[in-house]
Design a protein around this motif. Structure first.
Motif, short mmCIF file in Angstrom:
data_model
loop_
_atom_site.label_atom_id
_atom_site.label_comp_id
_atom_site.label_asym_id
_atom_site.label_seq_id
_atom_site.Cartn_x
_atom_site.Cartn_y
_atom_site.Cartn_z
N GLY A 1 -28.21 -9.13 91.91
CA GLY A 1 -27.91 -7.89 91.23
C GLY A 1 -28.97 -7.61 90.18
O GLY A 1 -29.43 -8.53 89.49
N GLY B 1 -25.61 0.85 95.02
CA GLY B 1 -26.19 1.13 93.72
C GLY B 1 -26.99 2.42 93.76
O GLY B 1 -26.91 3.20 94.71
N GLY C 1 -29.16 0.78 88.64
CA GLY C 1 -28.69 -0.56 88.88
C GLY C 1 -28.20 -0.70 90.31
O GLY C 1 -27.77 0.29 90.94
N PHE C 2 -28.27 -1.91 90.86
CA PHE C 2 -27.86 -2.13 92.24
C PHE C 2 -27.61 -3.61 92.46
O PHE C 2 -28.07 -4.47 91.71
CB PHE C 2 -28.94 -1.64 93.21
CG PHE C 2 -30.30 -2.20 92.97
CD1 PHE C 2 -30.72 -3.35 93.62
CD2 PHE C 2 -31.17 -1.60 92.06
CE1 PHE C 2 -31.97 -3.88 93.39
CE2 PHE C 2 -32.42 -2.14 91.82
CZ PHE C 2 -32.83 -3.27 92.48
N TRP D 1 -30.64 4.52 91.71
CA TRP D 1 -31.73 4.55 90.74
C TRP D 1 -32.41 5.90 90.78
O TRP D 1 -32.31 6.66 91.75
CB TRP D 1 -32.75 3.44 91.04
CG TRP D 1 -33.39 3.55 92.41
CD1 TRP D 1 -34.44 4.32 92.79
CD2 TRP D 1 -32.96 2.85 93.58
NE1 TRP D 1 -34.71 4.16 94.12
CE2 TRP D 1 -33.83 3.25 94.63
CE3 TRP D 1 -31.96 1.91 93.85
CZ2 TRP D 1 -33.71 2.76 95.92
CZ3 TRP D 1 -31.85 1.41 95.14
CH2 TRP D 1 -32.71 1.83 96.15
#
Length: 205
Positions: free
Chosen positions: A50, A200, A11-12, A202
């Motif tokens: 987001g 964030g 998530g970011f 990933w």
């Protein structure tokens, strides 16, 4: 188990800041005919987005505000802002450890606000009897957008670029909060290019 099947996740979020361009459409002619200056097409855009990354799917949302450069004429000044908020989804076409590239589509709501102010002096009683022009024109409706984001991650810090375009399907013009009739159509595109700064993480396949 789910992460193993999908291959990537995370998530970011990021802040967007840059240049945008919009158009007042038919209402610009109405302003000119009334003797008012028309705001410029370009201006400063700020917003944010987001996302959650699930496999190669990118799901989230965001919004922005675009402040168009104002205009002046003898006795008057004007300005305009275009804004939107939307749900957005995309697909990662490139996903490496530190680099993510994804196009996205979004749908939500958008609108425009145009303000005209008259610079007028005089006595207190005269201004009460004949106040300066103070107009607020508003229009809004469904908004659709498309974009391309390139995000580079260093540890938790994220930086990149976002290019996008959107389209507002406007409806009724409000003038100082009052519903108008015989109004011009507002269905106009908006374009932007921004720097993105955020954070964030990933995982990649």
């Amino acid at each position: 188990m789910l992460t193993a099947l999908l291959g990537a996740g995370g998530g970011f979020g990021y802040w967007m800041v840059g240049y945008g361009q919009g158009d007042l459409g038919e209402v610009a002619s109405y302003l000119r005919d009334a003797g008012y200056p028309v705001p410029q097409r370009g201006g400063y855009l700020s917003g944010g987005e987001g996302y959650a990354l699930i496999g190669n799917l990118v799901i989230g949302g965001g919004g922005f505000g675009l402040t168009l450069q104002g205009a002046t004429s003898p006795g008057y000044n004007s300005g305009a802002t275009i804004g939107s908020g939307y749900f957005s989804f995309g697909y990662a076409i490139f996903n490496a450890h530190n680099l993510l590239v994804f196009p996205s589509l979004g749908i939500g709501g958008g609108g425009i606000t145009v303000k005209v102010r008259e610079a007028k002096g005089g006595s207190f009683s005269d201004l009460l009897r004949d106040p300066p022009v103070n107009l607020t024109l508003e229009n809004g409706g469904p908004f659709i957008k498309g974009g391309l984001t390139v995000a580079y991650r260093y540890a938790f810090f994220l930086i990149g670029l976002n290019l996008g375009a959107g389209y507002t399907l406007g409806s009724v013009w409000q003038v100082n909060g009052n519903t108008s009739t015989g109004y011009p159509t507002y269905r106009q595109p908006v374009f932007w290019g921004t720097l993105v700064i955020g954070g964030g993480g990933w995982s990649s396949k």
